[in-house]
Design a protein around this motif. Structure first.
Motif, PDB file in Angstrom:
ATOM      1  N   SER A 187      11.117  42.339  88.460  1.00 30.53           N
ATOM      2  CA  SER A 187      10.866  40.921  88.626  1.00 30.53           C
ATOM      3  C   SER A 187      11.444  40.417  89.947  1.00 30.53           C
ATOM      4  CB  SER A 187      11.436  40.173  87.427  1.00 30.53           C
ATOM      5  OG  SER A 187      12.307  39.152  87.827  1.00 30.53           O
ATOM      6  N   ARG A 188      12.633  40.922  90.293  1.00 30.75           N
ATOM      7  CA  ARG A 188      13.234  40.486  91.555  1.00 30.75           C
ATOM      8  C   ARG A 188      12.417  41.000  92.740  1.00 30.75           C
ATOM      9  NH1 ARG A 188      18.432  42.415  91.108  1.00 30.75           N
ATOM     10  NH2 ARG A 188      19.083  40.706  89.787  1.00 30.75           N
ATOM     11  N   ARG A 192      12.745  30.021  97.904  1.00 22.95           N
ATOM     12  CA  ARG A 192      13.395  31.281  97.567  1.00 22.95           C
ATOM     13  C   ARG A 192      14.690  31.445  98.373  1.00 22.95           C
ATOM     14  NH1 ARG A 192      12.559  36.872  99.049  1.00 22.95           N
ATOM     15  NH2 ARG A 192      10.638  36.535 100.199  1.00 22.95           N
ATOM     16  N   ARG A 243       9.202  38.939  93.361  1.00 23.03           N
ATOM     17  CA  ARG A 243       9.384  37.667  94.065  1.00 23.03           C
ATOM     18  C   ARG A 243       9.327  37.831  95.586  1.00 23.03           C
ATOM     19  NH1 ARG A 243      14.557  34.557  91.761  1.00 23.03           N
ATOM     20  NH2 ARG A 243      15.445  36.507  92.468  1.00 23.03           N
ATOM     21  N   GLY A 292      10.637  29.034  94.169  1.00 21.87           N
ATOM     22  CA  GLY A 292      10.821  30.387  94.678  1.00 21.87           C
ATOM     23  C   GLY A 292      11.799  31.225  93.894  1.00 21.87           C
ATOM     24  N   GLN A 293      12.683  30.548  93.135  1.00 21.78           N
ATOM     25  CA  GLN A 293      13.725  31.301  92.448  1.00 21.78           C
ATOM     26  C   GLN A 293      13.613  31.250  90.922  1.00 21.78           C
ATOM     27  OE1 GLN A 293      17.685  30.172  93.719  1.00 21.78           O
ATOM     28  NE2 GLN A 293      17.025  29.826  95.815  1.00 21.78           N
ATOM     29  N   PRO A 326       8.866  35.567  87.144  1.00 23.08           N
ATOM     30  CA  PRO A 326       9.133  34.558  88.171  1.00 23.08           C
ATOM     31  C   PRO A 326       8.020  33.517  88.200  1.00 23.08           C
ATOM     32  CG  PRO A 326       9.143  36.786  89.104  1.00 23.08           C
ATOM     33  CD  PRO A 326       8.591  36.881  87.729  1.00 23.08           C
ATOM     34  N   SER A 364       6.984  32.021  90.806  1.00 16.79           N
ATOM     35  CA  SER A 364       6.114  32.234  91.958  1.00 16.79           C
ATOM     36  C   SER A 364       5.033  33.265  91.655  1.00 16.79           C
ATOM     37  CB  SER A 364       6.938  32.651  93.188  1.00 16.79           C
ATOM     38  OG  SER A 364       7.761  33.747  92.893  1.00 16.79           O
TER      39      SER A 364
END
Lengths: 366, 369, 337
Positions: B55-56, B249, B59, B170-171, B181, B183
């Motif tokens: 997931s990170r 983000r 983004r 974004g976060q 996320p 986004s």
């Protein structure tokens, strides 16, 4: 049409081979230190990482992996810092991975940091490309229990545990103004050639320089311009030429960046104006040796980047071991550099910058 | 950009006939590649499959994806690229930051930034559609101008302190799991819209028509100039949106935000099978390409491959994916290598020798120091 | 502006007039800029400053001419910056390893290395039928990655470089700095090549109409291959001169230079769709870019505004140029009737 499929298959196979080759080469670039990836499938230990509260947990030193992240790869300044970090790693019996993005760009650096966080490294020592943009990433790392120590260039306080200051911004600014004062014999026009207009370090130093110039001792110096060479050799060179053209009476160029100072000194030398325009600022001895001797840049200052990397590794090591938490007042031992204390603003001060001139420059090699 | 010099009209025609087949295959190729890369990643790194990590990593690629959507349209219809996308991104994010730092409400600043993106795109579109300047020339100039405006707005300042409601763009995550996320959902929704418009509407058909033959499209009543205008406005708007997501983000904006992203966007789009000579390509291809690049980059990051090695692999991927099928077609058309004449063999031999010498020198000269 | 094989004598006369007029727009804009800046600052119109401008654009002219030939054939070479960086790095290491080497040999070495890199581009594009923008976008990444693999993070700094090598670009045996002379020589050679050799004329023919060129018996693939080899050769030369002029080879040498090398020709009136472009246009276009950069510093435009003003001026130059060209074309058409 059947043939097309066949050739797509060939393409596919070729790409596959390429990727596999890439994997084989995974550990080849640059680092002589430990080629083993942090967690091979065989190691069961890493499957249960101490994500919850690793700060309080003792780990066997041999298993500790710290990532040293420079602004970008392929820059001798950071390579020197890596040498110091590897020295500390050898002393402590831990592993330091030197990992950087190809360009000094926040977007790329964040991608890299995310892959390091994903690998559950034990600590991150970062020279940040952008103090603010890296805050969320630093917070992610700390939330996973990975200590974040910045060096050379800081992440804003909320995005890191500790920052290692190469010197106070005020101290760095002061030493440069003092050198300029000496070189200009107390009075004359000076100009600043900086890195990018967004570089947080340089802008802070320049701010202090402007304040220091207000002091009575430095009334003779007139700051006529500040220009930006973007830490590109070519642009810095051209900006230095521009300064000399625009200000015929210019006496000193202060370049608080290693790229800018060498480019300025070379510009002065190429224009045959050694002695009329003098260059000073921050540079590395190897890069400036020639100009110190030719007189284009009689003196300049810098901290030792190797010490910076060395201290960063010691700081993280003690945090991982749980000796310190990174809170102000914490004291720790940093090998050959002696004892350090974390200051009230969450920073550690490396020490005073060293001034290099013709008398001492040959004692240094970085 | 110039259409490929080598393609004859008949070749293009025959390709259109089998368009469907080839397209299906390209996407198939991407799917297979994605599978292979995923398997390699799983085999090489125990960290790859952790949802948090995926997931990170996801983004990190969403702004790229958002900018790819209008770029896909532009390449299909105009057989050219918009070089100014990353600069528009920087300018609009900086504008929002500037307004916010001066006390303007964040959402008004956001709206203003999107409006500025539309204006920037409209200027590109006007110069292309009405002043009739080549798109590459126009966007090369505005590439410098818009980025310059970003610096003019923020100088050496960073805009920061955005409220959490904004940085959510974004976060933030959808739901409680902190896994999906926001986004990503935003990108998927936009991609769905762009895909549906491209493949089911009149506007989408216009794009292919213009891409295949602009003159013919004009004669058959396609409002070519208006479509061009819309495309650049769309590109400006989406670039601004991507800029906002990136700023969210980062939680901050500096004027160099997204610098150099335009070439990454173009690379990703082309890798999706969107032919640079126009007229072909699907939205699915573009999305799969983004997924492939993301997986390759994240996987190589997990294997601690240096950034520059990643660049080499992406570069090779780009060339080989177009080169091998092309060589294949060529060989099958000629029957075999038997048709080669002496001078061609000589040229190829010389070329191979030159490459070998280069490689030898590359290795030898570096061993000297 | 077709300079094909099948042109007639009358159209040749007409075309050459138009070609001569073609650079009027850009010339007009440059003169205007020089006048304005001279009024604003006295240091601008000095021989010294003029020399600085020429020094700054020399490498841009060399690579811009290569880019022009590529663009004429309807292509583009985005890998130029990476080729320059790679050659600069490799030659710099070699020169440091053999300090006694004749600098001219270093130049030849750079040209050979560049030719090899260019021939790889050429092979992928001409033989592999990969669109130029894709091929060179790929080699842009690949060559830059090789720079890094080669240097392994080491830079060559000025103190390591032998004096002879530095003098290659800086020396002034003929009063004017060598670097400017190299650029001038390349410009003249390219001019002669395009005008008086068969291959040179074929480049225009291929760009104007590939089908017609094939029918006329031109081996299109070969011409295209050659153009990318030439681009590599000139980039190789530029790489050596870059290392010599800036006395350093770094991993980011010439990073992002590709868009500048497209901007020079484009401002100089080279048609991005292929088929037309002149040496004098590229020189003028590069000179305009150099003058803009120089003027912005001298007029003391805030560094934060410089890029914006630069971009705006490029945009204006292109618009003014196209307006003047259109005027000329309508005028010529009416004259014909």
């Amino acid at each position: 049409m059947l043939k097309d499929t066949k050739f797509h298959l060939i393409a596919l196979l070729a790409v596959l081979v390429l990727l596999l080759a890439g994997c084989q080469a995974a550990a080849t670039p640059t680092e002589e230190a430990a080629t083993e990836p942090p967690a091979a499938e065989t190691e069961d230990v890493t499957e249960a990482p101490m994500t919850e509260e690793p700060v309080a947990t003792e780990e066997a030193a041999g298993d500790i992996v710290i990532a040293l992240v420079p602004k970008n790869l392929g820059n001798p300044y950071f390579d020197t810092a890596n040498n110091g970090a590897q020295e500390a790693a050898a002393e402590l019996g831990i592993e330091v991975q030197y990992q950087g993005s190809s360009t000094a760009d926040a977007t790329e650096q964040i991608q890299l940091l995310n892959s390091l966080i994903a690998q559950e490294v034990d600590g991150l020592a970062i020279s940040a490309n952008d103090a603010d943009a890296l805050v969320p990433t630093g917070q992610d790392a700390m939330a996973q229990g990975i200590p974040v120590v910045t060096w050379d260039s800081a992440i804003a306080p909320e995005g890191r545990d500790v920052h290692i200051n190469q010197a106070t911004a005020e101290g760095i600014a002061r030493v440069q103004i003092e050198m300029a004062h000496r070189l200009a014999d107390g009075e004359g026009q000076i100009a600043i050639l900086s890195a990018t207009s967004t570089a947080p370090n340089q802008n802070e130093w320049i701010g202090f320089m402007e304040e220091i110039l207000q002091e009575p001792d430095y009334q003779g110096l007139e700051l006529v311009d500040t220009v930006y060479g973007d830490d590109e050799d070519e642009k810095s060179y051209n900006e230095a030429l521009g300064l000399m053209t625009t200000y015929p009476d210019l006496e000193v160029i202060i370049a608080p960046t290693t790229v800018g100072i060498a480019a300025s000194a070379r510009a002065v030398q190429d224009q045959g104006r050694i002695g009329e325009v003098l260059v000073t600022g921050l540079g590395t001895p190897n890069q400036m040796r020639e100009y110190v001797k030719s007189g284009a840049a009689p003196e300049f200052a810098l901290w030792n980047p190797g010490d910076l990397g060395y201290l960063a590794v010691y700081t993280i090591y003690h945090m991982v071991q749980g000796d310190i938490t990174g809170a102000p007042g914490d004291e720790f031992d940093a090998g050959k550099l002696g004892n350090y204390t974390i200051l009230d603003d969450g920073t550690i001060l490396l020490g005073a910058p060293t001034v290099f001139d013709a008398d001492n420059i040959d004692d240094f090699d970085f | 950009m110039a259409a490929t010099h080598s393609e004859t009209r008949s070749a293009r025609h025959s390709r259109r006939v089998s368009l469907r087949n080839i397209l299906v295959r390209w996407e198939l190729l991407l799917v297979v590649l994605i599978t292979v890369v995923t398997l390699i990643n799983i085999q090489q790194s125990p960290f790859f499959l952790k949802p948090v990590n995926l997931s990170r990593a996801a983004r990190d690629f969403m702004e790229l994806g958002i900018m790819m959507l209008p770029m896909t349209y532009i390449i299909i219809a105009l057989a050219t690229v918009d070089l100014s996308v990353a600069s528009i991104m920087g300018m609009c994010a900086s504008f929002m930051g500037l307004l916010f730092m001066n006390g303007v409400d964040i959402w008004i600043a956001v709206a203003a930034a999107l409006a500025l993106g539309v204006a920037a795109g409209a200027m590109n579109g006007f110069l292309v559609a009405h002043v009739k300047l080549p798109a590459l020339v126009v966007t090369l100039a505005t590439y410098a101008f818009y980025r310059g405006m970003a610096y003019a707005m923020l100088g050496d300042e960073a805009a920061r302190g955005y409220p959490e409601s904004f940085t959510y763009l974004g976060q933030g995550f959808i739901g409680d799991g902190r896994i999906i996320p926001f986004s990503l959902i935003l990108f998927l929704a936009l991609a769905l819209i762009f895909g549906v418009v491209l493949h089911t509407t009149t506007f989408g058909r216009y794009l292919y028509a213009i891409g295949n033959n602009e003159q013919a499209a004009r004669y058959s009543g396609v409002p070519v100039d208006r479509v061009k205008m819309i495309l650049f406005v769309l590109s400006g708007f989406m670039s601004a949106l991507a800029g906002l997501v990136l700023a969210a983000r980062f939680g901050s904006t500096r004027p160099d935000i997204g610098l150099g992203l335009e070439l990454t966007v173009i690379t990703a789009t082309v890798l999706g099978g969107i032919s640079i000579s126009g007229g072909t390509g699907t939205m699915i291809g573009a999305i799969l390409s983004l997924l492939l690049i993301g997986l390759v980059r994240f996987g190589m990051g997990l294997m601690n491959l240096q950034g520059q090695v990643q660049d080499i692999v992406i570069g090779l991927l780009l060339i080989i994916s177009v080169l091998l099928p092309s060589i294949g077609r060529m060989l099958s058309r000629r029957g075999a290598l038997s048709n080669l004449n002496v001078s061609q063999v000589l040229q190829v031999t010389l070329f191979v020798i030159a490459m070998a010498l280069f490689v030898a020198f590359f290795l030898w000269s570096r061993s000297l120091l | 502006m077709v300079i094909g094989k099948e042109r007639t004598a009358t159209s040749l006369g007409l075309m050459s007039i138009l070609v001569r007029f073609r650079e009027v727009g850009i010339l007009f804009f440059t003169v205007l800029l020089i006048i304005v800046v001279s009024i604003l600052s006295p240091v601008f119109l000095t021989a010294h400053n003029f020399r600085d401008i020429l020094l700054n654009i020399s490498i841009l002219v060399i690579v811009g001419l290569a880019q022009m030939m590529v663009i004429i054939t309807r292509g583009i070479d985005l890998s130029v910056g990476s080729m320059i960086g790679l050659v600069a790095m490799m030659v710099a290491f070699t020169v440091v390893a053999f300090p006694g080497m004749n600098p001219l040999f270093a130049l030849l070495l750079g040209i050979a290395l560049g030719a090899a890199l260019g021939s790889l581009n050429g092979a992928i594009i001409a033989w592999g039928k990969v669109p130029p923008i894709i091929a060179t976008l790929g080699t842009l990444s690949i060559y830059r990655g090789l720079v890094f693999l080669y240097s392994r993070g080491d830079w060559i700094n000025s103190f390591e470089m032998p004096m002879g090598f530095r003098q290659l670009s800086k020396g002034t045996p003929l009063v004017i700095p060598n670097l400017i002379l190299f650029a001038a020589a390349v410009a003249i050679l390219v001019f002669l090549f395009l005008r008086y050799t068969q291959t040179g004329r074929d480049i225009y023919a291929v760009g104007s109409n590939p089908q017609a060129a094939t029918v006329a018996g031109i081996r299109v693939d070969q011409v295209i291959f050659i153009v990318y080899v030439i681009s590599g050769i000139l980039c190789g030369m530029a790489g050596v001169l870059w290392a010599s002029r800036f006395e350093s080879a770094q991993t980011n040498t010439a990073l992002g230079f590709e868009l500048q090398t497209v901007a020079g020709p484009v401002v100089g009136g080279v048609n991005i769709f292929g088929g037309s472009g002149t040496v004098i246009g590229v020189v003028l276009g590069s000179f305009l870019l150099g003058t803009i950069n120089n003027a912005l510093t001298i007029v003391k435009i805030s560094p934060f505004w410089q890029l914006a003003v630069q971009g705006l001026l490029i945009l204006l130059a292109v618009i003014v140029d196209s307006a003047i060209l259109r005027r000329l074309q309508t005028a010529t058409k009416q004259g014909n009737r």
